[in-house]
Design an enzyme around this catalytic site. Structure first.
Site, PDB file in Angstrom:
ATOM      1  N   ASP A   2       0.850  -1.182   0.000  1.00 13.96           N
ATOM      2  CA  ASP A   2       0.000   0.000   0.000  1.00 13.96           C
ATOM      3  C   ASP A   2       0.892   1.240   0.000  1.00 13.96           C
ATOM      4  OD1 ASP A   2      -2.338   1.801   0.653  1.00 13.96           O
ATOM      5  OD2 ASP A   2      -3.319  -0.124   0.972  1.00 13.96           O
ATOM      6  N   HIS A  77      -3.890   5.980   3.503  1.00 13.72           N
ATOM      7  CA  HIS A  77      -4.540   4.783   2.960  1.00 13.72           C
ATOM      8  C   HIS A  77      -3.893   3.505   3.489  1.00 13.72           C
ATOM      9  CE1 HIS A  77      -5.844   1.901  -0.188  1.00 13.72           C
ATOM     10  NE2 HIS A  77      -6.860   2.726  -0.381  1.00 13.72           N
ATOM     11  N   SER A 415     -11.064  -0.931  -1.028  1.00 13.28           N
ATOM     12  CA  SER A 415      -9.777  -0.935  -0.320  1.00 13.28           C
ATOM     13  C   SER A 415      -9.963  -1.200   1.161  1.00 13.28           C
ATOM     14  CB  SER A 415      -9.063   0.409  -0.503  1.00 13.28           C
ATOM     15  OG  SER A 415      -8.521   0.536  -1.784  1.00 13.28           O
TER      16      SER A 415
END
Length: 637
Positions: A2, A77, A415
């Protein structure tokens, strides 16, 4: 894999965790703002990759925002997904007082290894991704959680970096979990469709954040918001964006509050009502537009969805079109219409859940329609998890609100759903360490639920909402406890995947370069429908077709399973044999399923299920059939 990690987050504390195993070969790669001390008994490895990015996109322009040339996360994220999959217990976790409670990842006692392959710019390089797969395999990971992907058109499996890297990981017994994409609710929009990965759709949870909008006549409408300030807790004038359009601006653009479409004089100090349009679909854009003209707040009307898309930094309430229309009616009947907002609060148990999220990408696969995708659904809407205080949106919002950066934040997307499954896979791997990635996927799919918490058929958000089907959620919504004991599994080995690539029509040179193994296979299109998946998808049923599957007993040694079929509409389905008997010497059995068309007209996909039941276990796989006439196909699904 990520955007990195924020190691100081409480979700990554290592209290009570064991030392990592001696077989672990990972490293803690240092860099900007990150050294070996940032690894511990929770974060046992961290690497970062930039050579491919710089070759493909050029040097990262650090002047455009915050970024770290290290495993440290500047986006948020990666921190969010990592803490969702593996985060430690954190008491009193909340987002500015909302969703307050005890937070933990899916597998809080698991170890984390971080591979930073994407950057705050939004860019990810295929070369970096492949390098990370190589390192992860060498390091000795058990599960790879990959919340990445690209929407259609999809690259071929022999050209796609994620498909290639994940193939080699799965070949070494590593389960690879991927996000399905956020291009829903449109058909054929799903990504990461290789049969060897677990592809995850997003669903809702039974938590919402209602805000009551009180009108000047004391009538009320209800919306949702993450804004927790006091700016609009007193009555403010309300105007419709279309009525305060700037000079020479199209009224429709002003109605949706697109950027630079509003008259600053008429908007200043007022609540602006904006309607979503085809050209302007985002509450964030409307909020920015109103903020630029010093408006007091935004009410953003959009299609019904549980995903709160309003930004938290500015007073913004999200409502559906019906509620917004009632506001317009009130405004038309009053010379000086006013509204005020209540404080946003957290409510649990008042929303039907789970439902498939509006944005979640849908099947069938545009690349390999005989492989059902997505595989499974998991929570992915308004998920609270750890965040990076260095995130550019975090810093901007904090400056606007004159508050400290948040360490926990809501986010939505497949996600967010992906690491839920990754955590569950870790738990399954802990109980069943010898199971293959295919066996683990089968356990998830065959035990999944297609009902909501009240026993009603699961709904898929869309335009309009509809009863969900396997193209929305695969086998259904994940049920972790049942997946621990699935009874039967549909297993596969690497030669099956290699033969799948041949059946896809790829040449032997491309397949050999991708797989690095030699497997004798025949190029048979029928192999595609006979791949031993925990589903049966027939994109072109002309008259009759027989497909086969093999199941392995992982339940009691002496077990007898009886078949039960819900045939897809317009078909007759038979199963032979219809009874499977297992014992100490018979652990695997093959069966055939025959589909016969009962229609004389062209059909869309219809859906059914095949169940194997032993009185304790219910092993369910979805059946998907599309009837065609001769060689003529309609374009729609």
């Amino acid at each position: 894999m990520d955007t990195g990690i924020w190691p100081e987050s409480e979700s990554f504390k290592d209290k009570g965790l064991e030392e990592f195993p001696s077989r672990w070969k990972g490293i803690c790669q240092e860099g900007e703002g990150f050294n070996r001390s940032h690894c511990n008994r929770k974060i046992i490895g961290a690497r970062w990759y930039i050579k491919g990015y710089e070759a493909e996109f050029g040097k990262i322009a650090l002047s455009d925002g915050v970024e770290f040339l290290s495993p440290r996360d500047a986006s948020g994220h990666g921190t969010h997904t990592s803490s969702t999959a593996s985060g430690a217990l954190v008491e009193n976790a909340n987002f500015r007082g909302l969703a307050q409670g005890l937070a933990r990842g899916g597998a809080p006692s698991s170890w984390l290894a971080i591979y930073k392959v994407c950057w705050a710019t939004g860019g990810c390089s295929s070369a970096d991704l492949l390098a990370a797969f190589d390192d992860a395999i060498f390091d000795g990971v058990h599960i790879l959680s990959v919340s990445l992907g690209s929407p259609p058109p999809l690259s071929t499996y022999v050209d796609d970096a994620l498909a290639i890297g994940s193939f080699h990981a799965v070949a070494r017994g590593i389960s690879v979990v991927c996000s399905a994409g956020n291009s829903g609710p449109f058909p054929q929009s799903v990504s990461n469709t290789a049969p060897w990965v677990i592809t995850v759709a997003a669903s809702t949870i039974d938590r919402d954040f209602p805000v009551v909008i009180t009108l000047g006549n004391n009538q009320t409408v209800v919306g949702q918001s993450f804004y927790t300030g006091r700016k609009v807790n007193k009555f403010h004038p309300i105007v419709y964006g279309e009525d305060i359009a700037a000079t020479d601006v199209d009224e429709n653009s002003a109605g949706s509050c697109d950027l630079e479409t509003l008259n600053a004089t008429l908007a200043r100090g007022k609540v602006v009502l904006c309607f979503q349009s085809r050209s302007q679909i985002l509450a964030a854009i409307a909020s920015k537009s109103v903020l630029m003209v010093q408006g007091a707040a935004v009410i953003f009307a959009q299609f019904p969805t549980k995903d709160v898309s309003c930004p938290w930094s500015f007073p913004c309430v999200q409502v559906d079109f019906a509620a917004a229309t009632s506001l317009l009616t009130y405004m038309a009947a009053n010379r000086k219409p006013v509204v005020k907002f209540s404080f946003s609060k957290t409510v649990i148990g008042q929303q039907l859940a789970p439902e498939v999220a509006y944005f979640s990408s849908r099947g069938p696969s545009s690349l390999s329609p005989s492989v059902l995708k997505p595989d499974i659904a998991a929570p992915g809407v308004d998920i609270l998890a750890s965040w990076s205080p260095a995130s550019s949106s975090n810093l901007l919002n904090s400056r606007h609100n004159k508050a400290s950066p948040v360490n926990f934040k809501f986010d939505s997307g497949t996600s967010m759903a992906c690491p839920h499954i990754s955590g569950i896979v870790a738990l399954l791997k802990g109980v069943h360490p010898t199971w293959s990635p295919a066996a683990i996927k089968s356990a998830l799919v065959t035990t999944a639920s297609v009902k909501d918490e009240y026993g009603q058929n699961t709904v898929a958000e869309g335009a309009p909402h509809k009863q969900a089907d396997p193209f929305d959620y695969g086998g259904g919504h994940v049920n972790p406890n049942k997946a621990l004991s699935p009874g039967l599994i549909y297993d596969m080995e690497i030669p099956d995947y290699v033969c799948f690539l041949y059946a896809m029509g790829y040449n032997s040179t491309s397949i050999s370069l991708m797989t690095r193994v030699h497997t004798p296979c025949h190029k048979s299109a029928k192999f595609l429908v006979n791949l031993n998946l925990p589903s049966i998808t027939i994109p072109e049923l002309k008259k009759q077709l027989t497909v086969s599957r093999t199941v392995t007993n992982v339940g009691p040694v002496n077990s007898v399973y009886v078949a039960r079929v819900q045939a897809p509409a317009g078909t007759y389905v038979s199963v032979k044999p219809s009874i499977l008997s297992f014992n100490s010497t018979t652990k695997k059995l093959k069966f055939n399923v025959t589909f016969c068309s009962q229609l004389e007209v062209q059909g869309r996909y219809s859906f059914g299920n095949l169940y194997w039941e032993d009185g304790t276990h219910v092993v369910k796989i979805p059946l998907l059939v599309r009837i065609i006439i001769n060689n003529y196909l309609y374009a729609e699904t």
